[in-house]
Design a protein around this motif. Sequence first.
Motif, PDB file in Angstrom:
ATOM      1  N   UNK A   1     -12.122  -5.840   7.437  1.00  0.00           N
ATOM      2  CA  UNK A   1     -12.863  -6.994   7.955  1.00  0.00           C
ATOM      3  C   UNK A   1     -13.941  -6.601   8.968  1.00  0.00           C
ATOM      4  N   UNK A   2     -14.011  -5.313   9.314  1.00  0.00           N
ATOM      5  CA  UNK A   2     -15.074  -4.889  10.221  1.00  0.00           C
ATOM      6  C   UNK A   2     -15.068  -3.400  10.440  1.00  0.00           C
ATOM      7  N   UNK A   3     -16.195  -2.886  10.913  1.00  0.00           N
ATOM      8  CA  UNK A   3     -16.317  -1.456  11.230  1.00  0.00           C
ATOM      9  C   UNK A   3     -17.534  -1.279  12.122  1.00  0.00           C
ATOM     10  N   UNK A   4     -17.656  -0.122  12.756  1.00  0.00           N
ATOM     11  CA  UNK A   4     -18.864   0.182  13.520  1.00  0.00           C
ATOM     12  C   UNK A   4     -19.445   1.523  13.063  1.00  0.00           C
ATOM     13  N   UNK A   5     -20.480   1.968  13.763  1.00  0.00           N
ATOM     14  CA  UNK A   5     -21.187   3.181  13.342  1.00  0.00           C
ATOM     15  C   UNK A   5     -20.327   4.435  13.416  1.00  0.00           C
ATOM     16  N   UNK A   6     -19.261   4.421  14.209  1.00  0.00           N
ATOM     17  CA  UNK A   6     -18.354   5.569  14.290  1.00  0.00           C
ATOM     18  C   UNK A   6     -17.280   5.493  13.220  1.00  0.00           C
ATOM     19  N   UNK A   7     -17.397   4.489  12.345  1.00  0.00           N
ATOM     20  CA  UNK A   7     -16.380   4.239  11.318  1.00  0.00           C
ATOM     21  C   UNK A   7     -15.034   3.869  11.930  1.00  0.00           C
ATOM     22  N   UNK A   8     -15.034   3.395  13.201  1.00  0.00           N
ATOM     23  CA  UNK A   8     -13.873   2.644  13.655  1.00  0.00           C
ATOM     24  C   UNK A   8     -13.774   1.433  12.749  1.00  0.00           C
ATOM     25  N   UNK A   9     -12.572   0.988  12.440  1.00  0.00           N
ATOM     26  CA  UNK A   9     -12.432  -0.095  11.478  1.00  0.00           C
ATOM     27  C   UNK A   9     -11.399  -1.125  11.908  1.00  0.00           C
ATOM     28  N   UNK A  10     -11.555  -2.342  11.368  1.00  0.00           N
ATOM     29  CA  UNK A  10     -10.549  -3.384  11.531  1.00  0.00           C
ATOM     30  C   UNK A  10     -10.016  -3.741  10.150  1.00  0.00           C
ATOM     31  N   UNK A  11      -8.702  -3.678  10.006  1.00  0.00           N
ATOM     32  CA  UNK A  11      -8.046  -4.024   8.751  1.00  0.00           C
ATOM     33  C   UNK A  11      -7.127  -5.224   8.968  1.00  0.00           C
ATOM     34  N   UNK A  12      -6.993  -6.056   7.957  1.00  0.00           N
ATOM     35  CA  UNK A  12      -6.020  -7.157   7.981  1.00  0.00           C
ATOM     36  C   UNK A  12      -4.962  -6.948   6.903  1.00  0.00           C
ATOM     37  N   UNK A  13      -3.785  -7.549   7.108  1.00  0.00           N
ATOM     38  CA  UNK A  13      -2.697  -7.428   6.112  1.00  0.00           C
ATOM     39  C   UNK A  13      -2.453  -5.973   5.764  1.00  0.00           C
ATOM     40  N   UNK A  14      -2.330  -5.175   6.795  1.00  0.00           N
ATOM     41  CA  UNK A  14      -2.266  -3.729   6.602  1.00  0.00           C
ATOM     42  C   UNK A  14      -0.844  -3.266   6.306  1.00  0.00           C
ATOM     43  N   UNK A  15      -0.745  -2.365   5.362  1.00  0.00           N
ATOM     44  CA  UNK A  15       0.502  -1.651   5.093  1.00  0.00           C
ATOM     45  C   UNK A  15       0.282  -0.183   5.414  1.00  0.00           C
ATOM     46  N   UNK A  16       1.270   0.422   6.038  1.00  0.00           N
ATOM     47  CA  UNK A  16       1.168   1.834   6.384  1.00  0.00           C
ATOM     48  C   UNK A  16       2.199   2.609   5.596  1.00  0.00           C
ATOM     49  N   UNK A  17       1.758   3.707   5.017  1.00  0.00           N
ATOM     50  CA  UNK A  17       2.660   4.509   4.190  1.00  0.00           C
ATOM     51  C   UNK A  17       2.640   5.960   4.651  1.00  0.00           C
ATOM     52  N   UNK A  18       3.804   6.462   4.972  1.00  0.00           N
ATOM     53  CA  UNK A  18       3.942   7.898   5.192  1.00  0.00           C
ATOM     54  C   UNK A  18       4.894   8.420   4.119  1.00  0.00           C
ATOM     55  N   UNK A  19       5.194   9.698   4.164  1.00  0.00           N
ATOM     56  CA  UNK A  19       6.114  10.263   3.171  1.00  0.00           C
ATOM     57  C   UNK A  19       7.472   9.570   3.239  1.00  0.00           C
ATOM     58  N   UNK A  20       7.814   9.112   4.433  1.00  0.00           N
ATOM     59  CA  UNK A  20       9.175   8.586   4.617  1.00  0.00           C
ATOM     60  C   UNK A  20       9.303   7.074   4.447  1.00  0.00           C
ATOM     61  N   UNK A  21       8.205   6.300   4.700  1.00  0.00           N
ATOM     62  CA  UNK A  21       8.435   4.847   4.747  1.00  0.00           C
ATOM     63  C   UNK A  21       7.158   4.054   4.488  1.00  0.00           C
ATOM     64  N   UNK A  22       7.337   2.755   4.208  1.00  0.00           N
ATOM     65  CA  UNK A  22       6.241   1.797   4.144  1.00  0.00           C
ATOM     66  C   UNK A  22       6.527   0.712   5.178  1.00  0.00           C
ATOM     67  N   UNK A  23       5.462   0.248   5.866  1.00  0.00           N
ATOM     68  CA  UNK A  23       5.650  -0.693   6.952  1.00  0.00           C
ATOM     69  C   UNK A  23       4.500  -1.691   6.972  1.00  0.00           C
ATOM     70  N   UNK A  24       4.786  -2.964   7.247  1.00  0.00           N
ATOM     71  CA  UNK A  24       3.707  -3.948   7.376  1.00  0.00           C
ATOM     72  C   UNK A  24       3.206  -3.943   8.815  1.00  0.00           C
TER      73      UNK A  24
END
Lengths: 72, 72, 72, 72, 72, 72, 72
Positions: C31-54
């Motif tokens: 939903x947004x970003x700036x010139x440094x490619x900082x970003x804003x995400x919505x409804x984000x899921x995070x996945x690592x080798x071990x788990x998925x998390x909302x």
Amino acid sequence: MTMPLKMLESFLNKRISLLLKDNRVLEGKLVGYDDYMNMVLEDTEEKTDEMTRKLGVVILRGNNVVRMTLVG
Amino acid sequence: MTMPLKMLESFLNKRISLLLKDNRVLEGKLVGYDDYMNMVLEDTEEKTDEMTRKLGVVILRGNNVVRMTLVG
Amino acid sequence: MTMPLKMLESFLNKRISLLLKDNRVLEGKLVGYDDYMNMVLEDTEEKTDEMTRKLGVVILRGNNVVRMTLVG
Amino acid sequence: MTMPLKMLESFLNKRISLLLKDNRVLEGKLVGYDDYMNMVLEDTEEKTDEMTRKLGVVILRGNNVVRMTLVG
Amino acid sequence: MTMPLKMLESFLNKRISLLLKDNRVLEGKLVGYDDYMNMVLEDTEEKTDEMTRKLGVVILRGNNVVRMTLVG
Amino acid sequence: MTMPLKMLESFLNKRISLLLKDNRVLEGKLVGYDDYMNMVLEDTEEKTDEMTRKLGVVILRGNNVVRMTLVG
Amino acid sequence: MTMPLKMLESFLNKRISLLLKDNRVLEGKLVGYDDYMNMVLEDTEEKTDEMTRKLGVVILRGNNVVRMTLVG
């Protein structure tokens, strides 16, 4: 809103605890800092997993710092 | 479009969770930040794989931060 | 020629997948970003080798990002 | 003398192979880049030691790149 | 006194060997470079501890380079 | 007070020893340098834990250097 | 308030101890420094976990430094 450097100013002459990137902790009285968060500590103690050591006056490079808290 | 610093502003005075590069998680009320995403947290709790710890007021260097979310 | 920030603009309001330097994957609506490619995400899921998390809304520091793709 | 960004321009619309710092290899058609060597790839395949994966359009942060070559 | 970029200029059109931060060695004819020591190599061979590989034309990001020498 | 770059100037045309971040040591005659402490060495020998090697003329990126001393 | 560079100035011509990022310790008389905290030491001793070594005059890159203290 409290700017980080403003909060750091409020830490002046108080004992603070600094966590460094290498997991080292420095505890000492904050007597100065600059815009890069380089800092000067007095009566500093350094703690790693293995030992505690008295260091006296310490100049610390800001880019090694993770977080700062007041010692309570 | 929501700029990242604008979103961060909307996090002010709310509890946020910060993931740091060393996998440490800081949870606290965001009371301030600057353009480098240095931040000031209040009532902070720190969580690593091994422990949880109360830290109170924390000044955090922005370059250690991976991501920020609202706690809630 | 498609400039990277122009392409990123075309990702707005779409679900994207971000690979981070620590091998973590974030999936969410951009939903947004700036010139440094900082970003804003919505409804984000995070996945690592071990788990998925909302995670909900996430502010992400650009310097942790390796690559971005559209999801789906 | 062939400037690096000039050579990169000659890679436009050709399939290139990118080695990243984490040893990941991205192969795709280069459709754009900027002065920081951020890049846009199409029809991208990603290869690590363990797997190959189709990624489609990829935005890549330049500071993760080690070297670039033409494919085939 | 021989400035580093002046010496690099004298390497133009000669075969050089580059040691990268990940211990990889690239050997090729230097056909271009810029102020960041990004480089273009031709007829490049890449050597790691495990293998040697022909790469042809390579664009190399300067910040991965440790040292450069003439070959032969 | 002796500024670092002034001291480096006094090392010109003398054999110096450079410790690099990857623990590699380069020994050679310093024939040039710039403001970033990029350097040119002649008659260079490289020493790691495993081996010693003659390298001749070397261009070295300054950001890999930890410390410099005179040899002998 | 004591600025870090001001404190460093007060260390001039005294023996200081420097902790580097790779855990190496340098002890020597500080005879110069610049704004990047690059430093010149005399009568330097280097200590790692394995050994102590005399190094004489040392030029040190500031970005490797973690902290500085007075010796003795």
